[in-house]
Design a protein around this motif. Sequence first.
Motif, mmCIF file in Angstrom:
data_model
loop_
_atom_site.group_PDB
_atom_site.id
_atom_site.type_symbol
_atom_site.label_atom_id
_atom_site.label_comp_id
_atom_site.label_asym_id
_atom_site.label_seq_id
_atom_site.Cartn_x
_atom_site.Cartn_y
_atom_site.Cartn_z
ATOM 1 N N TRP A 174 0.849 -1.194 0.000
ATOM 2 C CA TRP A 174 0.000 0.000 0.000
ATOM 3 C C TRP A 174 0.878 1.235 0.000
ATOM 4 C CZ3 TRP A 174 0.675 -3.309 4.094
ATOM 5 C CH2 TRP A 174 1.233 -2.794 5.270
ATOM 6 N N ILE A 175 0.297 2.365 -0.379
ATOM 7 C CA ILE A 175 1.049 3.628 -0.429
ATOM 8 C C ILE A 175 0.427 4.603 0.563
ATOM 9 C CG2 ILE A 175 1.646 5.604 -1.883
ATOM 10 C CD1 ILE A 175 1.584 3.755 -4.266
ATOM 11 N N GLY A 176 1.263 5.191 1.383
ATOM 12 C CA GLY A 176 0.798 6.185 2.358
ATOM 13 C C GLY A 176 0.128 5.526 3.560
ATOM 14 N N LEU A 186 -3.234 5.873 0.846
ATOM 15 C CA LEU A 186 -3.701 6.670 -0.292
ATOM 16 C C LEU A 186 -4.093 5.752 -1.448
ATOM 17 C CD1 LEU A 186 -0.905 9.395 -0.363
ATOM 18 C CD2 LEU A 186 -3.308 9.726 0.266
ATOM 19 N N HIS A 187 -3.388 4.658 -1.537
ATOM 20 C CA HIS A 187 -3.657 3.719 -2.640
ATOM 21 C C HIS A 187 -3.295 2.312 -2.189
ATOM 22 C CE1 HIS A 187 -3.633 1.690 -6.418
ATOM 23 N NE2 HIS A 187 -2.332 1.657 -6.556
ATOM 24 N N ILE A 188 -4.255 1.403 -2.339
ATOM 25 C CA ILE A 188 -3.975 -0.007 -2.040
ATOM 26 C C ILE A 188 -3.966 -0.752 -3.374
ATOM 27 C CG2 ILE A 188 -4.673 -2.064 -0.758
ATOM 28 C CD1 ILE A 188 -6.081 -0.265 1.241
ATOM 29 N N PHE A 230 5.974 -4.597 -7.533
ATOM 30 C CA PHE A 230 7.117 -5.018 -6.712
ATOM 31 C C PHE A 230 6.913 -4.573 -5.264
ATOM 32 C CE2 PHE A 230 9.071 -4.331 -11.006
ATOM 33 C CZ PHE A 230 9.362 -5.662 -11.257
ATOM 34 N N THR A 231 7.663 -5.194 -4.371
ATOM 35 C CA THR A 231 7.571 -4.758 -2.970
ATOM 36 C C THR A 231 8.181 -3.366 -2.819
ATOM 37 O OG1 THR A 231 9.603 -5.925 -2.534
ATOM 38 C CG2 THR A 231 7.588 -7.024 -1.861
ATOM 39 N N ASP A 232 9.235 -3.088 -3.565
ATOM 40 C CA ASP A 232 9.910 -1.800 -3.483
ATOM 41 C C ASP A 232 10.482 -1.488 -4.866
ATOM 42 O OD1 ASP A 232 10.837 0.469 -2.347
ATOM 43 O OD2 ASP A 232 12.522 -0.438 -1.295
ATOM 44 N N GLY A 235 8.546 3.037 -8.100
ATOM 45 C CA GLY A 235 8.667 4.368 -8.681
ATOM 46 C C GLY A 235 9.784 4.398 -9.717
ATOM 47 N N ARG A 236 10.935 3.886 -9.322
ATOM 48 C CA ARG A 236 12.092 3.989 -10.222
ATOM 49 C C ARG A 236 11.961 3.072 -11.441
ATOM 50 N NH1 ARG A 236 16.174 3.141 -5.548
ATOM 51 N NH2 ARG A 236 14.275 2.223 -4.707
ATOM 52 N N ILE A 237 11.467 1.856 -11.245
ATOM 53 C CA ILE A 237 11.280 0.975 -12.412
ATOM 54 C C ILE A 237 10.174 1.543 -13.315
ATOM 55 C CG2 ILE A 237 10.633 -1.351 -13.187
ATOM 56 C CD1 ILE A 237 13.406 -1.251 -11.885
HETATM 57 N N1 LIG Z 1 -1.203 8.181 -4.705
HETATM 58 C C1 LIG Z 1 -0.499 7.397 -5.515
HETATM 59 N N2 LIG Z 1 -1.084 6.525 -6.332
HETATM 60 C C2 LIG Z 1 -0.379 5.728 -7.147
HETATM 61 N N3 LIG Z 1 0.949 5.723 -7.208
HETATM 62 C C3 LIG Z 1 1.586 6.554 -6.418
HETATM 63 C C4 LIG Z 1 0.920 7.442 -5.537
HETATM 64 N N4 LIG Z 1 1.829 8.131 -4.866
HETATM 65 C C5 LIG Z 1 3.029 7.702 -5.315
HETATM 66 N N5 LIG Z 1 2.879 6.769 -6.254
HETATM 67 C C6 LIG Z 1 3.921 6.074 -7.028
HETATM 68 O O1 LIG Z 1 4.601 5.205 -6.162
HETATM 69 C C7 LIG Z 1 6.000 5.470 -6.235
HETATM 70 C C8 LIG Z 1 6.637 5.153 -4.918
HETATM 71 O O2 LIG Z 1 6.150 3.963 -4.511
HETATM 72 P P1 LIG Z 1 6.522 3.444 -3.076
HETATM 73 O O3 LIG Z 1 6.380 4.535 -2.063
HETATM 74 O O4 LIG Z 1 5.794 2.172 -2.881
HETATM 75 O O5 LIG Z 1 8.017 3.248 -3.261
HETATM 76 P P2 LIG Z 1 8.695 2.092 -4.005
HETATM 77 O O6 LIG Z 1 7.726 1.111 -4.491
HETATM 78 O O7 LIG Z 1 9.665 1.708 -3.019
HETATM 79 O O8 LIG Z 1 9.374 2.764 -5.238
HETATM 80 P P3 LIG Z 1 10.793 3.399 -5.151
HETATM 81 O O9 LIG Z 1 11.631 2.571 -4.220
HETATM 82 O O10 LIG Z 1 11.332 3.480 -6.523
HETATM 83 O O11 LIG Z 1 10.474 4.652 -4.515
HETATM 84 C C9 LIG Z 1 6.094 6.916 -6.586
HETATM 85 O O12 LIG Z 1 7.307 7.262 -7.197
HETATM 86 C C10 LIG Z 1 4.951 7.051 -7.569
HETATM 87 O O13 LIG Z 1 5.329 6.605 -8.835
#
Ligand SMILES: Nc1ncnc2c1ncn2[C@@H]1O[C@H](COP(=O)(O)OP(=O)(O)OP(=O)(O)O)[C@@H](O)[C@H]1O
Length: 400
Positions: A174-176, A186-188, A230-232, A235-237
Motif C-alpha cells: 500500500w502507499i501512504g 492513499l492507494h492499495i 514489486f515490494t519496493d 517508482g524507479r522501475i
Molecule cells: N497516490 C499514488 N497513487 C499511485 N501511485 C503513487 C501514488 N503516490 C506515489 N505513487 C507512485 O509510487 C511510487 C513510490 O512507490 P513506493 O512509495 O511504494 O516506493 P517504491 O515502491 O519503493 O518505489 P521506489 O523505491 O522506486 O520509490 C512513486 O514514485 C509514484 O510513482
Amino acid sequence: MNASPVGSPWPEHGLESLAWQQATRAGTRDDRMVRSIDATVPPFIEHLDYVPSLALMSATESALIAIAQADTDAAGHSAALSRFMIRTESVASSKIERITANAEDFARAIAGNRSNSSAVSMVAASNALHELVTTVGDRGAFELADLLAAHQALMRDDPFEAPYAGRLRDMQNWIGGSDYSPRGALHIPPALERVESLMRDLLGYLNRDDIPALVQASIAHAQFESIHPFTDGNGRIGRALVAASLRRRGVTMHAVIPLASGILARRNDYFGALGTYRRGDPAPIIGLFTRAAHVAALESRRSIDRIKALPAEWVDEVKPRRGSAVASLLPVFFDHPVMTADDVERYSGAKTVQAYAAIGRLVEAGVIREITGRKRDRVWVASDLLAELDELDRRIQAVM
Ligand SMILES: Nc1ncnc2c1ncn2[C@@H]1O[C@H](COP(=O)(O)OP(=O)(O)OP(=O)(O)O)[C@@H](O)[C@H]1O
C-alpha cells in the motif's frame, strides 16, 4: 472502425474488499484491528484507446520534436553523452523517492565505493535504467523478464530488499498511511492474484505501435504504479519504463531524456495525477510527463552543447604534446568521467608511472580532481562533467 471520442472516457479503477490480517504484531491497536481493506482493481487496458484533446496532442507533438532533436544532438558522442543523461535521469528519479546523495558521493559509488548507501542505490538505478532501455530498444518489444531483470539490477545489493530483487511481489502492499497496516493508505494496489495478469495486459499495451508515443508511455507508467508489482522500487522501475518505451518507439535512439528532474519539481502534482488516472482521467499524467519531457529535452540540448565543447576546451587549457600520455588521457576522461587508477591504466593503456604523471598534469590544470582524499583507492572525476550533471537537473527543475 469506431472512432474514439476526444478525451475519451478511460475506465475508472474499481475496488474490492479483501480480508486483512496483520502478519506480525506491530504498530498501534488500530493497525491490529484492521479486518478488511479496499484493494484497487485496475481495468485491463491492452486494447483501449485514449484520444487526448487537440491541445494535449499538440503539446505531445512539440515535446516529441524537442526530444528527437536532443537525441540527434547526442548522436556521435554516444558513450559519454548517453552515460551522462542516464545518470541525470536516475539521480532525479531516486530523488523523487527521497534517496539523495551529492554528486561526489555518487561519483565515489560509481567507482565502487559503498560507504554511502543512497549513492550506491543511485548507481543501481542507473544500471537498471540502462539495462531496461537497451534490452527493450534492441528487441523492439517489452517482456516481463526485462522488468524483472531491471528490478534485479536495482535491488540486488539493497540490504533489505535483496531477497525480493527480480521478483513480482508476494504480499499485499500500500502507499501512504500507516507503516504497519493499510490503515489510511492513499492507494492499495490490486490483490496478489491479479498482479501477473495485469502485468501481461500492461505489456500488451506497451508493445502496441498504434498509440501516440507519449500518451502510451504516460498511461503505461500510471497503470504500472496502480499495479505496484514489486515490494519496493516501483517508482524507479516505473519511470525507467517510460524511457524504455520512448526508445522502443524510436523516439530516442541514443539518449535518455531526464524527465524525472521535471517530475521531481512537481512531485505533488505527479502523485495527484496518478490518483486522477485511477479515477478515469489520464490527461493530467500525460500533460505532466509531456511538459517534463519537453523541458528536459530543451535543457539537455544546452548541456549536450556544453559537453561537446569540453574536449577542445581541455586541450586548450592543458596544451598536451601530441602522442603524450596526457593527450591520450583527455578523451578517456571524456568517455569515463569517473575513474580509479585501474580504470586509467585500462582505458588509456598508459603504464602506471606515465599515467600518474599525466593525472598530475590534469589535476594541476583543474580538468580533473581527486575525490576520496586518500592515498589508496583514489578516484578522479572530470570536474566539468560532474558539475553539468547537477546543473542540468537544476535548470530543468527551475523551468518546470
Ligand atoms: N497516490 C499514488 N497513487 C499511485 N501511485 C503513487 C501514488 N503516490 C506515489 N505513487 C507512485 O509510487 C511510487 C513510490 O512507490 P513506493 O512509495 O511504494 O516506493 P517504491 O515502491 O519503493 O518505489 P521506489 O523505491 O522506486 O520509490 C512513486 O514514485 C509514484 O510513482
